[in-house]
Design a protein around this motif. Structure first.
Motif, mmCIF file in Angstrom:
data_model
loop_
_atom_site.group_PDB
_atom_site.id
_atom_site.type_symbol
_atom_site.label_atom_id
_atom_site.label_comp_id
_atom_site.label_asym_id
_atom_site.label_seq_id
_atom_site.Cartn_x
_atom_site.Cartn_y
_atom_site.Cartn_z
ATOM 1 N N THR A 95 0.871 -1.178 0.000
ATOM 2 C CA THR A 95 0.000 0.000 0.000
ATOM 3 C C THR A 95 0.900 1.219 0.000
ATOM 4 O OG1 THR A 95 -1.702 -1.174 1.246
ATOM 5 C CG2 THR A 95 -1.844 1.236 1.179
ATOM 6 N N LEU A 96 0.745 2.029 -0.984
ATOM 7 C CA LEU A 96 1.573 3.218 -1.150
ATOM 8 C C LEU A 96 0.703 4.445 -0.890
ATOM 9 C CD1 LEU A 96 4.472 3.788 -1.982
ATOM 10 C CD2 LEU A 96 3.767 3.649 -4.365
ATOM 11 N N TYR A 97 0.958 5.092 0.242
ATOM 12 C CA TYR A 97 0.299 6.383 0.496
ATOM 13 C C TYR A 97 1.196 7.423 -0.156
ATOM 14 C CZ TYR A 97 -2.174 3.626 3.977
ATOM 15 O OH TYR A 97 -2.914 2.659 4.608
ATOM 16 N N GLU A 98 0.694 8.031 -1.199
ATOM 17 C CA GLU A 98 1.578 8.865 -2.023
ATOM 18 C C GLU A 98 0.933 10.211 -2.275
ATOM 19 O OE1 GLU A 98 4.686 7.971 -3.878
ATOM 20 O OE2 GLU A 98 4.602 10.151 -4.066
ATOM 21 N N ALA A 99 1.712 11.274 -2.190
ATOM 22 C CA ALA A 99 1.211 12.600 -2.563
ATOM 23 C C ALA A 99 1.263 12.647 -4.081
ATOM 24 C CB ALA A 99 2.072 13.688 -1.946
ATOM 25 N N THR A 100 0.156 12.192 -4.715
ATOM 26 C CA THR A 100 0.156 12.098 -6.167
ATOM 27 C C THR A 100 -1.166 12.566 -6.732
ATOM 28 O OG1 THR A 100 0.357 10.615 -8.065
ATOM 29 C CG2 THR A 100 -0.604 9.688 -6.074
ATOM 30 N N GLN A 101 -1.140 13.030 -7.957
ATOM 31 C CA GLN A 101 -2.348 13.392 -8.673
ATOM 32 C C GLN A 101 -2.627 12.358 -9.768
ATOM 33 O OE1 GLN A 101 0.262 17.139 -9.920
ATOM 34 N NE2 GLN A 101 -1.641 17.208 -11.045
ATOM 35 N N HIS A 102 -2.028 11.164 -9.578
ATOM 36 C CA HIS A 102 -2.187 10.126 -10.594
ATOM 37 C C HIS A 102 -2.008 8.779 -9.908
ATOM 38 C CE1 HIS A 102 -2.273 8.100 -14.328
ATOM 39 N NE2 HIS A 102 -1.228 8.606 -14.936
ATOM 40 N N ILE A 103 -3.021 8.359 -9.146
ATOM 41 C CA ILE A 103 -2.871 7.125 -8.364
ATOM 42 C C ILE A 103 -2.737 5.906 -9.268
ATOM 43 C CG2 ILE A 103 -3.860 7.843 -6.160
ATOM 44 C CD1 ILE A 103 -6.572 6.850 -7.086
ATOM 45 N N GLU A 124 -18.125 6.919 -5.901
ATOM 46 C CA GLU A 124 -16.756 6.410 -5.749
ATOM 47 C C GLU A 124 -16.038 6.498 -7.088
ATOM 48 O OE1 GLU A 124 -16.800 2.794 -2.743
ATOM 49 O OE2 GLU A 124 -18.526 2.704 -4.094
ATOM 50 N N ALA A 125 -14.888 7.145 -7.098
ATOM 51 C CA ALA A 125 -14.092 7.223 -8.326
ATOM 52 C C ALA A 125 -12.637 7.412 -7.946
ATOM 53 C CB ALA A 125 -14.560 8.391 -9.187
ATOM 54 N N GLY A 126 -11.762 6.771 -8.708
ATOM 55 C CA GLY A 126 -10.329 6.880 -8.408
ATOM 56 C C GLY A 126 -9.737 8.164 -8.955
ATOM 57 N N THR A 127 -10.365 9.305 -8.589
ATOM 58 C CA THR A 127 -9.832 10.593 -9.006
ATOM 59 C C THR A 127 -9.229 11.289 -7.784
ATOM 60 O OG1 THR A 127 -10.357 12.678 -10.127
ATOM 61 C CG2 THR A 127 -12.100 11.726 -8.786
ATOM 62 N N HIS A 128 -8.916 12.562 -7.869
ATOM 63 C CA HIS A 128 -8.091 13.200 -6.849
ATOM 64 C C HIS A 128 -8.662 14.547 -6.427
ATOM 65 C CE1 HIS A 128 -5.836 10.918 -9.855
ATOM 66 N NE2 HIS A 128 -5.124 10.440 -8.859
ATOM 67 N N GLU A 129 -8.328 14.937 -5.224
ATOM 68 C CA GLU A 129 -8.652 16.293 -4.762
ATOM 69 C C GLU A 129 -7.334 17.034 -4.631
ATOM 70 O OE1 GLU A 129 -11.654 18.448 -3.619
ATOM 71 O OE2 GLU A 129 -9.835 19.444 -4.333
ATOM 72 N N ILE A 130 -6.998 17.847 -5.617
ATOM 73 C CA ILE A 130 -5.733 18.569 -5.553
ATOM 74 C C ILE A 130 -5.962 20.044 -5.264
ATOM 75 C CG2 ILE A 130 -4.766 16.910 -7.187
ATOM 76 C CD1 ILE A 130 -4.633 19.096 -9.284
ATOM 77 N N GLY A 137 0.870 19.606 -11.689
ATOM 78 C CA GLY A 137 1.574 18.777 -12.658
ATOM 79 C C GLY A 137 2.796 18.099 -12.080
ATOM 80 N N GLY A 138 3.304 18.608 -10.965
ATOM 81 C CA GLY A 138 4.550 18.080 -10.427
ATOM 82 C C GLY A 138 4.413 16.772 -9.682
ATOM 83 N N LYS A 139 3.163 16.374 -9.415
ATOM 84 C CA LYS A 139 2.952 15.117 -8.698
ATOM 85 C C LYS A 139 2.203 14.116 -9.571
ATOM 86 C CE LYS A 139 3.115 17.289 -4.143
ATOM 87 N NZ LYS A 139 2.332 18.002 -3.109
ATOM 88 N N PRO A 196 -5.600 10.603 -14.577
ATOM 89 C CA PRO A 196 -4.842 11.542 -13.733
ATOM 90 C C PRO A 196 -5.553 12.891 -13.639
ATOM 91 C CG PRO A 196 -3.757 11.215 -15.856
ATOM 92 C CD PRO A 196 -4.861 10.224 -15.784
ATOM 93 N N SER A 197 -5.356 13.558 -12.539
ATOM 94 C CA SER A 197 -5.900 14.911 -12.395
ATOM 95 C C SER A 197 -4.875 15.884 -12.939
ATOM 96 C CB SER A 197 -6.242 15.189 -10.934
ATOM 97 O OG SER A 197 -7.393 14.477 -10.570
#
Lengths: 182, 331, 561
Positions: free
Chosen positions: C201-209, C459-465, C239-241, C502-503
C-alpha cells in the motif's frame, strides 16, 4: 524535581506543556522542533511542515496567544507554556469566526497552507486590536486602530503566510469579513 | 539537526561563564536565525544555552536624556509596537516592521537580530561550497559567482557578503551603543564599531569575544531622532531582505538641513554610514534635489560593485535620497 | 433547485479549516519509520566511495541504502506513457553514476526523522568529478533533434520560410524562459506499507494514483493486484505530482527490506532536484505579414534542456500550430540539449503555454511594426479551422474573448505609445494577449450507489488537488439523482475504487465528472425501475418516496443532460 525544571538534558526527556487547553506531556530530544513534537508526539497533524525553514508560515501556531513558527523553535524550550493549534480553535463544535469566513469566502483550494493562514490571521487581528502598526501603516507615530485594518494592511500583516494555489484575494476577503463581524 | 545538549540559564553570570569556557556552546533566545543555521549545517553547537529567562534583559526604558534602553531579549514586535520607540525614533520601528514576517517578529530578540548572519546563498548552502565565512580558507564562491545580493562597499577577496539586519542600519545611523557584559565586566560598544569588515577573517561578523552577552541596546537622545525614516527596497513587496535600504535621520530648520544621519543596508558586511554625504548635506535645502543628490554621491564614489550588483550603486543613490526626503518631511 | 451553479461551500471545507483533512504525511501508521535521502553535491561523475559505517551506527538507524545494497529495479517501460508515467528513466541507487546535482545517492532509514537526517550527514562520499553540461546561450549551437516524446517534434504546413521571406513586414525575435519549480506547499512524500496478503500500500502525494500503481508495479516487479495507491488530499499538484519520482521507489523498497512502514518526505531544498520542474526554453519566433497585419508565415522553434539519460521535450512551439492562421505557412520545431540536470516535468501550464508567451510577445511587436492595434491584429488572424490539420475547431471562442475583453477593459481608451497613460504619479501600461488551451479527453470509471435511506455514495479513483473534486462530484451526482447534496458522499483517491484518469490538464471535471454523471444516471434509472416493479425488499412508503423523488430528479435532470 519536576521534569520541567531540569536544567539540562541531552537525550529524550519528558516536557510538559498545555496544548489546546489540555495539559500534555511529550517525550522529545533537545533538537525536536515544536512542529515535529505537535505532529509526531501528539498526533496534531493540522499544523503542516512545508518548508521547515521559517519561510512559508504553514507551521504557524500560538504560544501564549502570539503567532509563531513552530518549525523554528524547540519544543523543550516551551515547557509550561500554552500552545494553541488549529485543532483547538473551534469550541464545542462551533467554528471560530475566521474559520467560518474562510469557508464562506473559499479562502483555500488544496488546503495545505490553511491551518497556518487561519492561526496567523486570528493572532494578527489581536495584534491590530492592540494597536500594532505595520509596514503598510502611513503614520506609525499615531495610535493604530482596528478600523484602519484595510485590505492593504491585511496583506502586509499576512505576508508571512504563503499560498501556492494563489487564494490570496479570497484569504484577504475572509479576514476582512471576520474583522468586520467582530 | 545534529544532537546537542540544551540547558537553561537563570542568571547572566552563569551564562557568561559557560559561554567563556565552552567554545561549542551557543546562546539561544528566539532561535529564528540559529535554528535555520543549524538545519543548514552552517552552525553546529554541541550545547545550546537558553537565555530567555535571564532577568532584567527584556523591556524598553526611557533614559533620563530622552533616549531609550532596549533590553536585548525584547522581541522585535514589541519594540516596533512601543509608542516611545515610534515617537522618538520612528526609523527603528520602521526598520523592524520591514523585517521578516509577523510570526518571526514575535519570536526574534533584538540581541539576536543584530547577531544574525548573512543570507549569502553560498554561506547557507548545505552542500558546503567554498565559503571562507563557513569554512575558513576554503575560498569565496560569491566573489566570481552569483553576487547580485552582495556588497558594493568594504568587501575583500575573502568575502563579499552583506549584513542582513534592517535594525542594524537604523542603530548605526543613530550611533546607538551595545551594552555587553563579559567575563571581565560590562562595557559599551559603539554600534558603528560592533560589526566588522571581512578583511582576512570573514568568519567573524562582529567584535564580540567568547563569554560576551549583549544585555541591551542604548539609543541616546538625538536631535535627529524623531525626524527619521527607514526605506527598504527589495525584490518582493514584503517579507524579503533588502537589496538596498537606507536609514535617514535629520534635523532641519526652515527647510534647510542642519545635521544628517544616513546609513545604508544591503551594501556591505556592516551597516554603511555615508559620512562624507552627511557632512556635505549640512546646510543644503531639502528642495534642492540636485544638491541633495550630489552630496549623497560623495559617499557613493568609493563603491566597488561586483559583476552582478552594479545596479546597487544607482539604487543606493535613489533610496538614500527618498529616505532623506521622507525624514525631512517629519522634521 | 440544482446544486450545480449554486455558490456552495466546499464539501471538504470544514475539514480543511480545522486541520481535519489528512494529507499523505499526516497519516498515522503503527511502527512507522522515516527515510532521509542523501544527495550528490556534484553534477557529473560518479561516487568513488560511499562510507556508511558512521551512519549505520548512529542512534536509531535501521538501515543505510546505497547502490551497493539497494534491491534492483526493473527498467522503466518504453515508450513513455501517461498510463504508467515515470518521472525519470534513471532509477535511484542502482549504480555509481552521478548525472545531476541533488541526485539521490543514499537513503537512511531510522526510528525518527531527526535521527535519519542527522545520520545522513554522516555518510561520507568521495566523488570522481567531471565537467557538467549546463543550459545557456551556448546551448543554441549544441541543440540536437530529439526522438518524439508526446507529440510530433516538428510540423510544417505550407512553406513558412518562403512566405516570411516574401513578406512586406518581417520580424524575428528570440525569447527565453527560465526554469520554474512547482513548489507546492506540500512537499512530495510517500509512505510504503507491505502486508503479506495485500502486498504494497503506497500512500503517495500524487495526482495520478493509477499511473503510480502501474509504474511502481513494473519497476518493482509486482503483480497489479498486489499494489494499491492512496491519495485522499493533495497539498498542491500543478503537474509536479503526476509522474513517479525516486523517493517513491526508495520508500517502497526500503519498506520491503525492513518489513516496516517507511515514510520518505522531501525537504524543501530537495524539491528542486529530486522531482521534476519546468525546463527553461530558448524560443525563436519568425513572423511575416502584410502591411495590414495579416500573417503570411510563422516559424516557431524552441530549444530546451533534457537530462543526459532522458529525452524530455518542453513542447513550447505547439502554440504556433494552433493559435493563429497564416496564409503562406506555419513551421514549428523542437530541439533539446543534454545537460546534467534531473528530468523536467509538466508544470502548470506546460508546453504550449510557454510558447504562447513567446508568440504573443512577437505578435505585440508586430502590432507596433505594422501600426495595427493588437486586438485588431488578433481578430484579423483568428481562424475557424485548425492551422495544422485544416479541420474546423469544434469550439473556438477567441473572437468572443477578444471582443468582450476589449469592451470590459476599455481597450478603446488605450493609447499605444509607451508612457502615454498616467494615473497621478503612476504610469499605466495596458496590453493584451490571446491564448487557447487543449481540451483533454480521458477514459474513466465511477460507481454510484443509492441506498434505501435516500443517501448516495459516489466512488471514483480521481483526486482532490484543490480544484474542489469532493464538492463538484457531490453536486453532479446530487443533481443527477435528485438528492440534496448533503445526502451524497464522495470517496476518491484510492486505486481500489473504479479507475479514473490523472488529475492533470484541467480535465477532472469534464472527464471524471462525466463518468460520475453517467453512473448516477444509471443508478437513478435502476432505482426507478426497482421502485416501479415492486421488489419485496422495499416497503410501500419507501417505494413511493423513492419513486417521487426520483421522478422529480428525472424532470430536473433533463436540464442538465
Amino acid at each position: 524535581m519536576s521534569e520541567n525544571s531540569k536544567r539540562e538534558f541531552v537525550g529524550f526527556t519528558t516536557v510538559s506543556l498545555v496544548v489546546n487547553d489540555e495539559a500534555r506531556r511529550i517525550v522529545v530530544e533537545p533538537r525536536t522542533t515544536l512542529l515535529d513534537a505537535l505532529r509526531d508526539e501528539l498526533g496534531l497533524t493540522g499544523t503542516k511542515k512545508a518548508c521547515d525553514r521559517g519561510e512559508c508560515g504553514a507551521c504557524t501556531v500560538h504560544i501564549d496567544g502570539r503567532r509563531v513558527l513552530s518549525c523554528m523553535t524547540l519544543a523543550a524550550m516551551h515547557a509550561g507554556k500554552r500552545i494553541a493549534t488549529i485543532e483547538g480553535l473551534e469550541r464545542n463544535g462551533v467554528l471560530h469566526p475566521v474559520q467560518t469566513a474562510f469557508i464562506e469566502h473559499d479562502g483555500f483550494q488544496c488546503g495545505f497552507c490553511t491551518s497556518g493562514q487561519i492561526m496567523s490571521a486570528v493572532a494578527m487581528i489581536a495584534e491590530a486590536k492592540a494597536g500594532w502598526p505595520s509596514a503598510a501603516t502611513d503614520d506609525i507615530k499615531r495610535q493604530f486602530t482596528l478600523r484602519e485594518l484595510s485590505k492593504t494592511e491585511i496583506r502586509e500583516r499576512m505576508s508571512g503566510n504563503l499560498c501556492r494555489c494563489a487564494c490570496y484575494p479570497n484569504i484577504v476577503d475572509a479576514i476582512a469579513e471576520a474583522v468586520e463581524r467582530g | 539537526m545534529h544532537p546537542f545538549m540544551l540547558s537553561r540559564a537563570d542568571d547572566a553570570a552563569t551564562a557568561i561563564a559557560a559561554h567563556a569556557h565552552d567554545a561549542e556552546l551557543a546562546f539561544i533566545a528566539g532561535g529564528t536565525d540559529l535554528i535555520g543555521l543549524m538545519k543548514d549545517h552552517a552552525a553546529r553547537p554541541e550545547h545550546l544555552l537558553d537565555i530567555n529567562s535571564l532577568p532584567g534583559m527584556a523591556g524598553i526604558e526611557v533614559l533620563p536624556d530622552g533616549g531609550l534602553r532596549i533590553g536585548s531579549l525584547t522581541r522585535m514586535s514589541d519594540v516596533a509596537a512601543d509608542t516611545e520607540v515610534r515617537r522618538r525614533f520612528p526609523v527603528i520601528a520602521e526598520s523592524l516592521l520591514f523585517s521578516a514576517s509577523g510570526q518571526l517578529r514575535n519570536m526574534a530578540s533584538i540581541g539576536g537580530n543584530v547577531m544574525q548572519r548573512t543570507r549569502c546563498a553560498y554561506f547557507r548552502d548545505d552542500d558546503d561550497p567554498p565559503c571562507n565565512k563557513r569554512r575558513p580558507g576554503s575560498g569565496c564562491s560569491a566573489l566570481h559567482g552569483l553576487n547580485r545580493n552582495h556588497a558594493i562597499f568594504g568587501w575583500s577577496d575573502t568575502c563579499v557578503a552583506t549584513n542582513p539586519s534592517d535594525l542594524a542600519v537604523a542603530l548605526a545611523a543613530l550611533d546607538a551603543n551595545v551594552v555587553v557584559r563579559g567575563p571581565t565586566g560590562e562595557r559599551t560598544i559603539p554600534f558603528t564599531g560592533f560589526h566588522r569588515l571581512p578583511e582576512n577573517t570573514p568568519e567573524g561578523d562582529n567584535v564580540l569575544d567568547r563569554g560576551d552577552l549583549i544585555i541591551a541596546i542604548e539609543v541616546p537622545a538625538r536631535i535627529e531622532g524623531h525626524a527619521s525614516h527607514y526605506l527598504q527596497i527589495r525584490d518582493r513587496e514584503s517579507y524579503e531582505f533588502a537589496l538596498v535600504s537606507a536609514a535617514a535621520a535629520v534635523a532641519a530648520e526652515g527647510g534647510r538641513l542642519r545635521s544628517v544621519r544616513l546609513g545604508l543596508g544591503g551594501v556591505a558586511h556592516k551597516p554603511w554610514r555615508l559620512t562624507a554625504a552627511e557632512t556635505a548635506l549640512r546646510g543644503v535645502s531639502l528642495d534642492d534635489i540636485d544638491a541633495l543628490k550630489s552630496a549623497i554621491a560623495r559617499s557613493l564614489a568609493e563603491a566597488r560593485p561586483l559583476a552582478h550588483n552594479g545596479f546597487k550603486v544607482e539604487l543606493a543613490q535613489r533610496v538614500a535620497l527618498r529616505a532623506l526626503q521622507t525624514a525631512g518631511e517629519r522634521a | 433547485m440544482n446544486a450545480i451553479g449554486q455558490p456552495v461551500s466546499r464539501a471538504d471545507g470544514r475539514l480543511k479549516v480545522t486541520g481535519g483533512a489528512h494529507y499523505t504525511g499526516d497519516l498515522p501508521l503503527p511502527n512507522l519509520t522515516y527515510g532521509a535521502i542523501v544527495h550528490s553535491t556534484v553534477a557529473n561523475g560518479k561516487t568513488a566511495s560511499i562510507d556508511t559505517a558512521a551512519a549505520e551506527e548512529a542512534p536509531g538507524v535501521l538501515a543505510v541504502f546505497t547502490h551497493h545494497n539497494m534491491p534492483r529495479m526493473n527498467p522503466t517501460p518504453k515508450p513513455w506513457s501517461h498510463l504508467r508515467p515515470h518521472g525519470q528513466g534513471y532509477l535511484p541507487l542502482q549504480d555509481d553514476k552521478i548525472h545531476y546535482a541533488g541526485q539521490p545517492v543514499a537513503l537512511v532509514v531510522a526510528v525518527t526523522l531527526d535521527q535519519a537526517m542527522h545520520a545522513g550527514t554522516l555518510v561520507a562520499i568521495e566523488y570522481e568529478v567531471e565537467r557538467p553540461g549546463v543550459f545557456g546561450p551556448q546551448s543554441v549551437k549544441q541543440a540536437i533533434d530529439p526522438p518524439q516524446f508526446l507529440w510530433p517534434v516538428a510540423s510544417s504546413v505550407g512553406d513558412a520560410d518562403k512566405a516570411i521571406a516574401a513578406s512586406a513586414v518581417k520580424l524575428e525575435q528570440t525569447y527565453t524562459t527560465a526554469d520554474r519549480h512547482h513548489n507546492q506547499m506540500e512537499p512530495h512524500v510517500a509512505t510504503a506499507v507491505w502486508d503479506a496478503e495485500e502486498g504494497l500500500t503506497l500512500y503517495e502525494a500524487t495526482q495520478h494514483i493509477f499511473g503510480t500503481k502501474e509504474l511502481v508495479a513494473i519497476v518493482l516487479g509486482l503483480p497489479l493486484e498486489k499494489i494499491n495507491v492512496v491519495s485522499h488530499f493533495l497539498g498542491g499538484g500543478f503537474g509536479g505530482k503526476a509522474y513517479v519520482w525516486p523517493h517513491t521507489l526508495l520508500a517502497a523498497l526500503a519498506a520491503k527490506v525492513l518489513n516496516r512502514p517507511v515514510r520518505v518526505q522531501l525537504t524543501r531544498a530537495q524539491m528542486y532536484s529530486m522531482v521534476g520542474h519546468q525546463a527553461a526554453t530558448i524560443q525563436t519566433i519568425g513572423l511575416g505579414a502584410n502591411k495590414d497585419g495579416k500573417l503570411t508565415g510563422i516559424r516557431h522553434e524552441s530549444i530546451s534542456p533534457t537530462p543526459v539519460f532522458d529525452s524530455y521535450i518542453e513542447y513550447a512551439a505547439l502554440a504556433a500550430r494552433h493559435l493563429w492562421g497564416a496564409s503562406g505557412g506555419i513551421a514549428t520545431n523542437h530541439k533539446v540539449v543534454h545537460v546534467n540536470r534531473n528530468t523536467p516535468t509538466a508544470m502548470r501550464s506546460p508546453h504550449e503555454a510557454l510558447g504562447h508567451f513567446a508568440l504573443e510577445c512577437a505578435m505585440d511587436e508586430l502590432a507596433y511594426a505594422t501600426g495595427v492595434d493588437p486586438v485588431a491584429l488578433r481578430l484579423l488572424n483568428d481562424t475557424e479551422a485548425d492551422p495544422l490539420t485544416g479541420r474546423p475547431f469544434s469550439t473556438r471562442a477567441m473572437r468572443k474573448c477578444l471582443t468582450e475583453g476589449a469592451a470590459r477593459f476599455d481597450w478603446d481608451k488605450r493609447t499605444p505609445e509607451p508612457r502615454s497613460m498616467r494615473d497621478g504619479r503612476y504610469l499605466i501600461g495596458q496590453g493584451m494577449a490571446g491564448a487557447i488551451y487543449t481540451h483533454w479527453r480521458w477514459p474513466g470509471k465511477a460507481r454510484v450507489t443509492v441506498s434505501s435511506d435516500g443517501s448516495a455514495l459516489v466512488e471514483a479513483g480521481t483526486h482532490e488537488i484543490g480544484g474542489g473534486t469532493y464538492t463538484v462530484m457531490q453536486q453532479v451526482a446530487a443533481d443527477m439523482l435528485g438528492l440534496a447534496p448533503e445526502k451524497v458522499s464522495v470517496r476518491l483517491g484510492d486505486t481500489r475504487l473504479p479507475a479514473s484518469h490523472p488529475s492533470i490538464g484541467s480535465a477532472t471535471m469534464a472527464n471524471a465528472g462525466a463518468s460520475i454523471m453517467l453512473a448516477a444516471k444509471a443508478a437513478r434509472d435502476k432505482a426507478i425501475e426497482l421502485a416501479l416493479t415492486g421488489r419485496d425488499a422495499l416497503s410501500l412508503p419507501v417505494r413511493l418516496r423513492t419513486m417521487w423523488s426520483l421522478l422529480m430528479a428525472d424532470c430536473r435532470c433533463r436540464d442538465i443532460t
